[in-house]
Design an enzyme around this catalytic site. Structure first.
Site, PDB file in Angstrom:
ATOM      1  N   ALA A  20       7.654  19.168   0.215  1.00 54.66           N
ATOM      2  CA  ALA A  20       7.790  20.409   0.968  1.00 54.66           C
ATOM      3  C   ALA A  20       8.100  21.575   0.048  1.00 54.66           C
ATOM      4  O   ALA A  20       8.989  21.491  -0.804  1.00 54.66           O
ATOM      5  CB  ALA A  20       8.882  20.260   2.020  1.00 54.66           C
ATOM      6  N   GLN A  72      -0.362  15.706   5.307  1.00 58.21           N
ATOM      7  CA  GLN A  72       0.774  14.983   5.852  1.00 58.21           C
ATOM      8  C   GLN A  72       1.413  15.747   7.002  1.00 58.21           C
ATOM      9  O   GLN A  72       1.708  16.938   6.874  1.00 58.21           O
ATOM     10  CB  GLN A  72       1.840  14.712   4.787  1.00 58.21           C
ATOM     11  CG  GLN A  72       2.935  13.779   5.305  1.00 58.21           C
ATOM     12  CD  GLN A  72       4.081  13.584   4.345  1.00 58.21           C
ATOM     13  OE1 GLN A  72       4.906  14.471   4.174  1.00 58.21           O
ATOM     14  NE2 GLN A  72       4.155  12.410   3.709  1.00 58.21           N
ATOM     15  N   CYS A 102      11.119  11.652   5.255  1.00 59.21           N
ATOM     16  CA  CYS A 102      11.873  12.834   4.821  1.00 59.21           C
ATOM     17  C   CYS A 102      13.350  12.689   5.185  1.00 59.21           C
ATOM     18  O   CYS A 102      13.692  12.467   6.348  1.00 59.21           O
ATOM     19  CB  CYS A 102      11.309  14.098   5.461  1.00 59.21           C
ATOM     20  SG  CYS A 102      12.206  15.601   4.966  1.00 59.21           S
ATOM     21  N   GLY A 203       9.044   6.088  -6.214  1.00 55.80           N
ATOM     22  CA  GLY A 203      10.466   6.103  -6.537  1.00 55.80           C
ATOM     23  C   GLY A 203      10.738   5.767  -7.985  1.00 55.80           C
ATOM     24  O   GLY A 203      10.418   4.676  -8.452  1.00 55.80           O
ATOM     25  N   ARG A 227       8.950  14.039  -7.835  1.00 61.03           N
ATOM     26  CA  ARG A 227       9.807  14.996  -8.536  1.00 61.03           C
ATOM     27  C   ARG A 227       9.526  15.061 -10.036  1.00 61.03           C
ATOM     28  O   ARG A 227       9.711  16.108 -10.654  1.00 61.03           O
ATOM     29  CB  ARG A 227      11.273  14.646  -8.279  1.00 61.03           C
ATOM     30  CG  ARG A 227      11.727  14.920  -6.837  1.00 61.03           C
ATOM     31  CD  ARG A 227      13.136  14.438  -6.589  1.00 61.03           C
ATOM     32  NE  ARG A 227      13.236  12.992  -6.747  1.00 61.03           N
ATOM     33  CZ  ARG A 227      14.344  12.344  -7.068  1.00 61.03           C
ATOM     34  NH1 ARG A 227      15.463  13.023  -7.287  1.00 61.03           N
ATOM     35  NH2 ARG A 227      14.353  11.035  -7.171  1.00 61.03           N
TER      36      ARG A 227
END
Length: 322
Positions: A20, A72, A102, A203, A227
């Site tokens: 997001a 998404q 989320c 992850g 990330r």
């Protein structure tokens, strides 16, 4: 290490995670240019699509350079999720991805995103409704569970397969865990063992070595990087080279990093204008220079930029001093 679901076929099985406020059109273009085969939009509210379509236009925007691209969506009402998916399919999505992971409070407090991991039967209803509403593949992104006491990802993943979902992504953290601690790759391994449809692992993939380790440890069909790509789109070329058995590319030089920041700004500028670009690049620029010796001295300056000229002046001065 290829990934196939529905009409989507990529090799290697490498994807940019939907994030997001980050994975907008310019960010996806950069990821694609740096070797990422599969990209996703930011998560899009199903209610927003159905009731406020015009406000979601910038989230829909994409070009053929980004294909294959997944859109998404998040929500908790099966009827609205299905209607939103149908609208988005008509906007050109190659596939629809459902967000059941989320952890953000403003999402989970509405029983959306990761909160759905607490309601497996509702998950089944959503899967069934969306799959029935569209012709393109439908995938889903899950978390390990709501918490360690409700680590039910295998059950929800089985429900997804039973209702016609084409592929499942598993983030190996619980919703309550957010992004803290370490991802539990065993949860991904368990889902892979339980399903026949493709499983994408997510992850703690922050290097080519971690990417290769994820494949080996879990047996997954694809991996998703989130990330670790912020400020480092080069990670996709590095991971791709590792997975394809090619020499790993050299780390980008400081000059190359600065030029990428300039390019990113201009893509944002062309997308939504200079004011938007400056606001977005305040954080992106700091991600790009993270870890560079001497960069701390300009971080506060970058958080206040209002134009391309300001950004350019700060970074060119920085280059002269290092």
């Amino acid at each position: 290490m290829s990934l196939t679901f529905g009409s989507i076929k990529i090799s290697p099985g490498l994807a940019l995670a939907p994030m997001a406020g980050i994975t907008n059109h310019p960010f996806r273009l950069i990821a694609k240019e740096q070797g990422c085969p599969l990209v996703y939009t930011e998560m899009i509210s199903a209610k927003g699509v159905v009731y406020n379509g015009r406000r979601t236009y910038n989230l829909f925007y994409h070009t053929d350079q980004e294909r294959p691209i997944g859109f998404q969506i998040f929500g908790s009402d099966p009827v609205i999720m299905a209607e939103a998916a149908s609208i988005i399919e008509n906007e050109g999505a190659d596939f629809i991805d459902l967000n059941l992971g989320c952890p953000t409070r403003k999402i989970t407090r509405n029983s959306e995103g990761g909160a759905l991991m607490r309601e497996p039967k509702l998950c089944s209803s959503i899967f069934r409704a969306v799959v029935s509403a569209v012709n393109c593949p439908v995938t889903v992104k899950l978390r390990k569970g709501w918490n360690e006491y409700l680590a039910n990802v295998v059950d929800v993943a089985r429900r997804a397969e039973a209702e016609g979902i084409s592929a499942v992504t598993v983030h190996g953290r619980t919703v309550e865990q957010g992004y803290s601690g370490r991802a539990d790759w065993d949860s991904i391994t368990a889902v892979k063992a339980a399903l026949t449809i493709p499983v994408i692992g997510n992850g703690d993939i922050n290097s080519p070595q971690a990417a290769e380790a994820m494949f080996r440890y879990t047996g997954c069909d694809g991996i998703m990087i989130g990330r670790a790509a912020r400020g480092n789109p080069w990670i996709f070329n590095s991971v791709r080279a590792k997975l394809e058995g090619k020499p790993e590319p050299q780390e980008p030089t400081l000059t190359e990093i600065v030029h990428m920041i300039f390019k990113h700004f201009m893509l944002l500028n062309n997308f939504k204008g200079e004011i938007f670009a400056a606001r977005e690049m305040r954080r992106h620029a700091n991600w790009y220079i993270r870890g560079i010796p001497g960069a701390a001295a300009i971080r506060h300056k970058l958080t206040a930029i209002t134009s391309y000229d300001e950004l350019k002046a700060i970074l060119e001065e920085f280059l002269k001093k290092v």
